[in-house]
Design a protein around this motif. Structure first.
Motif, mmCIF file in Angstrom:
data_model
loop_
_atom_site.group_PDB
_atom_site.id
_atom_site.type_symbol
_atom_site.label_atom_id
_atom_site.label_comp_id
_atom_site.label_asym_id
_atom_site.label_seq_id
_atom_site.Cartn_x
_atom_site.Cartn_y
_atom_site.Cartn_z
ATOM 1 N N ARG A 96 -2.656 -0.691 0.436
ATOM 2 C CA ARG A 96 -1.756 0.446 -0.211
ATOM 3 C C ARG A 96 -1.338 1.366 0.619
ATOM 4 N N LYS A 97 0.018 1.902 0.330
ATOM 5 C CA LYS A 97 0.734 2.703 1.466
ATOM 6 C C LYS A 97 -0.120 3.894 1.143
ATOM 7 N N THR A 98 0.077 4.602 2.337
ATOM 8 C CA THR A 98 -0.296 6.246 2.342
ATOM 9 C C THR A 98 0.509 6.912 1.534
ATOM 10 N N GLY A 99 0.144 8.034 0.660
ATOM 11 C CA GLY A 99 0.845 8.797 -0.011
ATOM 12 C C GLY A 99 1.560 10.012 0.853
ATOM 13 N N GLY A 100 2.114 10.844 0.082
ATOM 14 C CA GLY A 100 3.006 11.800 0.654
ATOM 15 C C GLY A 100 1.887 12.926 0.715
ATOM 16 N N LYS A 101 2.665 14.218 1.194
ATOM 17 C CA LYS A 101 1.817 15.402 1.089
ATOM 18 C C LYS A 101 0.834 15.852 -0.128
ATOM 19 N N TYR A 102 1.855 15.582 -1.201
ATOM 20 C CA TYR A 102 0.940 16.208 -2.287
ATOM 21 C C TYR A 102 0.803 14.992 -3.460
ATOM 22 N N THR A 103 0.796 13.625 -2.825
ATOM 23 C CA THR A 103 0.360 12.706 -3.527
ATOM 24 C C THR A 103 -0.242 11.773 -2.743
ATOM 25 N N PRO A 104 -1.797 12.055 -2.324
ATOM 26 C CA PRO A 104 -2.413 11.338 -1.236
ATOM 27 C C PRO A 104 -2.737 9.869 -1.794
ATOM 28 N N ILE A 105 -2.640 9.297 -2.824
ATOM 29 C CA ILE A 105 -2.800 7.981 -3.204
ATOM 30 C C ILE A 105 -1.671 7.536 -4.113
ATOM 31 N N THR A 106 -1.129 6.550 -3.621
ATOM 32 C CA THR A 106 -0.081 5.691 -4.231
ATOM 33 C C THR A 106 -0.494 4.335 -4.364
ATOM 34 N N ASN A 107 0.208 3.697 -5.431
ATOM 35 C CA ASN A 107 -0.108 2.171 -5.795
ATOM 36 C C ASN A 107 1.032 1.508 -5.048
ATOM 37 N N ASP A 108 1.819 1.999 -4.318
ATOM 38 C CA ASP A 108 2.746 0.993 -3.664
ATOM 39 C C ASP A 108 2.117 0.265 -2.478
ATOM 40 N N ILE A 109 2.756 -0.836 -1.935
ATOM 41 C CA ILE A 109 2.022 -1.648 -1.037
ATOM 42 C C ILE A 109 2.944 -1.895 0.094
ATOM 43 N N GLU A 110 2.424 -2.516 1.273
ATOM 44 C CA GLU A 110 2.990 -2.792 2.399
ATOM 45 C C GLU A 110 1.993 -4.152 2.882
ATOM 46 N N TYR A 111 2.808 -4.928 3.504
ATOM 47 C CA TYR A 111 2.195 -6.316 3.946
ATOM 48 C C TYR A 111 2.418 -6.845 5.295
ATOM 49 N N VAL A 112 1.709 -7.587 6.056
ATOM 50 C CA VAL A 112 1.815 -8.308 7.185
ATOM 51 C C VAL A 112 1.352 -9.443 7.026
ATOM 52 N N ILE A 113 2.263 -10.397 7.745
ATOM 53 C CA ILE A 113 1.786 -11.979 7.629
ATOM 54 C C ILE A 113 1.688 -12.497 9.196
ATOM 55 N N SER A 114 0.595 -13.028 9.627
ATOM 56 C CA SER A 114 0.481 -13.329 10.867
ATOM 57 C C SER A 114 -0.103 -14.785 11.038
ATOM 58 N N PHE A 115 -0.339 -15.441 12.232
ATOM 59 C CA PHE A 115 -0.693 -16.972 12.059
ATOM 60 C C PHE A 115 -1.423 -17.097 13.855
#
Length: 281
Positions: A96-115
């Motif tokens: 889950r992405k880190t939120g902004g200053k006034y919205t510490p929790i967000t539901n947006d995501i990031e990802y990484v693929i490794s092998f």
């Protein structure tokens, strides 16, 4: 090379921020995939497990996170001439992405693929000595969250250290009701005569992809009766055979638990069926 949010980056140049929620709070889920013979084993099952896990953790699933998109991103990450014909362990990590200053929790995501590269192009049976013991310092909590593949893995890490310090190849984990749930790195199957038991999801075991595949295989084998039922520690020494399953190793027979030594005949019967199922999907 890793794929960070759709951008291919050299491993040594890939970075995350210090306030990453997966790093700080364990707010992440992942899929460990096996790529062999030009395909991802059981990709559809992995995809739907990932989607279910993200929904349970209230992560926002992007509109483009389709099964086709993620498969293409995985193949784009690992495909190059020198990787032709090899087998790979692929990890898809979503946080889950880190939120902004006034919205510490967000539901947006990031990802990484490794092998990373694997030695064998298909599942093989390692018949070397494989001794296990119960890990009783900490317990898995039964329930839905324990079935998810999140990066909250302290019990598994501490159990691995215990196993290493005491010369065991693995440990078996218990839940708060003192029922045997799983191994440090996979699901558990116990064979007694013609009955094969595996712990139910309600006991807190991981909702494993290989667990699901073997259950479907066993249901078609008339010689065996499959039970998804709780396993008491006292049943372990009465069993004829015990094996562990995970997507990378396939089937791992346990050879010894305390004074009891085990056979691996059922594991040998299941292995070719599993390899066939993996190849044909």
């Amino acid at each position: 090379m890793v794929n960070l949010n759709g951008t291919l980056i050299a491993n040594e140049k890939a970075t995350i921020t210090i306030d990453n929620r997966g790093l700080n709070y364990g707010d992440a889920v992942f899929e460990t995939l096996r790529f062999s013979g030009g395909k991802i084993y059981f990709w559809e099952d992995h995809y739907f497990r990932l989607m279910a896990s993200m929904r349970i953790l209230r992560m926002e699933i992007p509109m483009n996170f389709t099964m086709e998109f993620l498969e293409e991103e995985i193949l784009r990450t690992i495909t190059s001439p020198e990787k032709e014909g090899v087998s790979l362990r692929v990890k898809l990590l979503v946080w889950r992405k880190t939120g902004g200053k006034y919205t510490p929790i967000t539901n947006d995501i990031e990802y990484v693929i490794s092998f990373e590269k694997l030695d064998a192009p298909f599942y093989t049976l390692n018949e070397a000595d494989y001794e296990v013991e119960l890990f009783k310092d900490h317990y898995i909590t039964s329930g839905l969250l324990s079935t998810l593949k999140t990066n909250n893995r302290l019990i598994n890490i501490l159990g691995s250290i215990f196993a290493k310090e005491n010369d065991y190849q693995n440990c078996l984990l218990l839940n708060e009701n003192k029922q045997v749930v799983e191994a440090l790195n996979g699901n558990l199957f116990l064979v007694s005569g013609n009955t094969i038991k595996t712990p139910p999801l309600k006991d807190g075991c991981l909702n494993g992809i290989l667990r699901k595949q073997l259950i479907s295989i066993l249901k078609l084998m008339q010689d065996f009766t499959l039970e998804e039922a709780s396993i008491s520690p006292f049943e372990l020494q009465k069993a004829d055979e015990i094996f562990i399953t995970n997507i990378i190793q396939g089937i791992v027979p346990i050879t010894k638990y305390r004074k009891k030594e085990f056979r691996n005949e059922v594991a040998k019967q299941l292995l070719p069926k599993l390899n066939l199922k993996a190849r044909i999907g």
